[in-house]
Design an enzyme around this catalytic site. Structure first.
Site, PDB file in Angstrom:
ATOM      1  N   LYS A 140      -3.681  31.971  74.806  1.00 25.60           N
ATOM      2  CA  LYS A 140      -2.993  32.363  76.067  1.00 25.60           C
ATOM      3  C   LYS A 140      -3.437  33.471  76.714  1.00 25.60           C
ATOM      4  O   LYS A 140      -3.378  34.816  76.310  1.00 25.60           O
ATOM      5  CB  LYS A 140      -1.534  32.979  75.688  1.00 25.60           C
ATOM      6  CG  LYS A 140      -0.596  33.284  76.734  1.00 25.60           C
ATOM      7  CD  LYS A 140      -0.009  34.985  76.556  1.00 25.60           C
ATOM      8  CE  LYS A 140       0.852  35.028  77.810  1.00 25.60           C
ATOM      9  NZ  LYS A 140       0.102  35.861  78.822  1.00 25.60           N
ATOM     10  N   GLU A 160      -7.057  43.966  68.230  1.00 23.45           N
ATOM     11  CA  GLU A 160      -7.963  45.058  68.738  1.00 23.45           C
ATOM     12  C   GLU A 160      -7.244  45.530  69.951  1.00 23.45           C
ATOM     13  O   GLU A 160      -6.832  44.819  70.921  1.00 23.45           O
ATOM     14  CB  GLU A 160      -9.282  44.275  69.300  1.00 23.45           C
ATOM     15  CG  GLU A 160     -10.274  45.185  69.777  1.00 23.45           C
ATOM     16  CD  GLU A 160     -10.157  45.378  71.228  1.00 23.45           C
ATOM     17  OE1 GLU A 160     -10.005  46.568  71.585  1.00 23.45           O
ATOM     18  OE2 GLU A 160     -10.651  44.709  72.048  1.00 23.45           O
ATOM     19  N   GLU A 169      -4.897  56.921  76.083  1.00 20.58           N
ATOM     20  CA  GLU A 169      -5.769  56.139  76.842  1.00 20.58           C
ATOM     21  C   GLU A 169      -5.449  56.144  78.265  1.00 20.58           C
ATOM     22  O   GLU A 169      -4.260  55.614  78.421  1.00 20.58           O
ATOM     23  CB  GLU A 169      -5.862  54.863  76.113  1.00 20.58           C
ATOM     24  CG  GLU A 169      -6.717  53.692  76.673  1.00 20.58           C
ATOM     25  CD  GLU A 169      -6.807  52.510  76.012  1.00 20.58           C
ATOM     26  OE1 GLU A 169      -7.775  51.935  75.830  1.00 20.58           O
ATOM     27  OE2 GLU A 169      -5.819  52.022  75.404  1.00 20.58           O
TER      28      GLU A 169
END
Length: 483
Positions: free
Chosen positions: A178, A253, A385
């Site tokens: 996906k 990840e 981030e």
């Protein structure tokens, strides 16, 4: 007059098909803002069909029993990707806004993954074990899990698919893939090449659609044997919670806040170029974006001045123009997010030396490379981030301080070290919390190297021979030779 839309279907059990009810969604070109493609929007029933096809291929086809056959298919895919890399690069750029030359370069490294893992498909070995009882002979087998669900993000969909998908296929698993709903077209183009490679129907299935529907169905299915997810820590937590209910093992990840450290003895020109490219490439939309530059006090002012000078020379614009250095963000929401981070940094006292405002002369989702100096390691801009071309430059005075600052993060994905002292390179690399440490280089990858992190950067490894262990499970066989 608007150009005709590209149309993409689901790829399930070796066939291209519409989604249930004919539902579709559209992809907008980040540079023009115009819709350019229409994709099938998979529903839960479509996902279930893809999982069932993958299960049937795993149980009933030759795939998991014939490593040489697997290698043949994977090597064929590598050849086709290589032949079509320019086209793939153009589609990828149109899909997520990255430069055409960057997306073409990414397409150019894909064949290496499928060749590397195709060549080791028949070299997956177990171990012989000496037991306490000499009459018992024991050994282990490494066996594929079965059906692996992969979910890829919008920034580098095919490279990230290759990192997990190539070792999963080499080990004999089947796949349901996906891609992000924000950048699915490049993956849908790959399906056309996969269809030509001789994979048994159902070995690779591609379902495009929304995360709350397609992703949730994959994560909650008890028919899925392993999940590989790449995305934000927030999304990773949701995936993990859903997978835990089904007791499905995962490899993830997630995000990064990588520290790129310049020591006083570094080759300064190379170090500055490495740090600059480390946060401006992909408009900063990279999990290993080197968004924290840790610079020794002796060279700090020189580095800051040079970085600011370089930032002022970059051209923002059309990703297909060879003269363009920075393209737009892939999604509109990212522009607001990055702008907000920049404003917070100003309020917290960081010193702006480059960028800092959306260019007034450009339509679209653009933001210039932005550099803050005199950043405290605990400022928001140095901790969270950003996922944009924003650099925090932090001063350090000695090796111990550099290591401490680098490790002051919930993330542990990548790090860079710039030094001419070999001993320092080894010392710092050993103590920095990061899954990958680059020395006198940055943001480079290879199919041979494992990739992943820990903390809020996730867990497990994709790519490299270690990923074969990630996508196989161990069976122990014990034989009583005394009977």
């Amino acid at each position: 007059m608007a150009s005709a839309l590209h149309h993409y279907k689901l790829y399930i059990n070796g066939e291209f098909r519409d989604a249930e009810g004919g539902r579709t969604f559209r992809s907008a070109n980040p540079y023009t803002g115009e819709d350019w493609a229409e994709l099938a929007e998979a529903q839960t029933s479509d996902v279930e069909a893809a999982i069932d096809a993958a299960r049937d291929a795993f149980e009933n086809s030759w795939w998991r029993h014939d490593p040489k056959g697997r290698a043949k298919c994977m090597l064929k895919l590598a050849d086709l990707v290589e032949q079509n890399r320019d086209h793939i690069g153009v589609i990828g750029s149109r899909d997520n806004g990255k430069l055409v030359r960057e997306m073409t370069a990414m397409a150019n490294i894909l064949p290496g993954f499928f060749r590397y893992f195709g060549e080791i498909a028949d070299h997956i070995f177990g171990k012989v074990i000496r037991a306490t009882d000499p009459a018992v002979f024991g050994y282990t087998l490494r066996e594929p899990y079965g059906v692996v669900a992969l979910q890829t993000p919008w920034n580098s969909p095919l490279v990230i698919f290759a990192q997990g998908g190539a070792p999963a296929l080499a080990a004999g698993n089947t796949i349901v893939l996906k891609p992000s709903e924000f950048a699915s077209c490049e993956t849908a183009e790959l399906a056309k090449l996969i269809d030509q490679c001789g994979f048994p129907p159902g070995v690779i299935n591609i379902v495009t659609g929304m995360g709350p529907v397609v992703g949730a169905a994959l994560c909650s299915s008890r028919k899925v044997d392993k999940i590989a997810f790449t995305g934000s820590p927030e999304a990773g937590r949701m995936v993990g919670e859903q997978a835990a209910r089904a007791l499905t093992p995962t490899v993830m990840e997630l995000g990064g806040k990588s520290a790129n450290m310049i020591f006083a003895d570094a080759n300064l020109e190379e170090a500055i170029k490495g740090v600059f490219g480390g946060f401006t490439a992909s408009a900063g939309q990279s999990c290993v974006c080197g968004s924290r530059a840790l610079v020794h006090a002796d060279v700090y002012d020189t580095v800051v001045a040079r970085l600011a000078e370089m930032a002022g020379k970059l051209k923002l614009g059309d990703p297909s123009d060879p003269a363009t250095d920075v393209g737009p963000f892939a999604v509109a929401a990212q522009l607001d997010k990055v702008s907000n981070f920049v404003e917070v940094a100003k309020k917290e006292g960081a010193r702006l030396v480059a960028g800092g405002e959306k260019p007034a002369d450009l339509k679209g989702w653009f933001y210039p490379p932005t550099i803050f100096a005199d950043v405290d390691e605990n400022m928001t801009i140095a901790q969270e981030e950003v996922f944009g071309p924003v650099l925090s430059v932090i001063k350090f005075h000695d090796e111990e301080e550099a290591i401490r600052i680098a490790n002051n993060s919930v993330y542990a994905l990548g790090a860079g070290i710039w030094t001419s002292d070999l001993g320092r390179a080894h010392r710092v690399a050993a103590r920095v919390r990061a899954g990958t440490v680059w020395v006198n280089q940055y943001r480079r990858g290879d199919a041979a190297f494992p990739f992943g992190g820990y903390g809020d950067s996730g867990f497990g490894r994709q790519s490299g021979q270690d990923s074969i262990y990630e996508f196989t499970t161990i069976k122990c066989v014990q034989i009583n030779t005394a009977i």
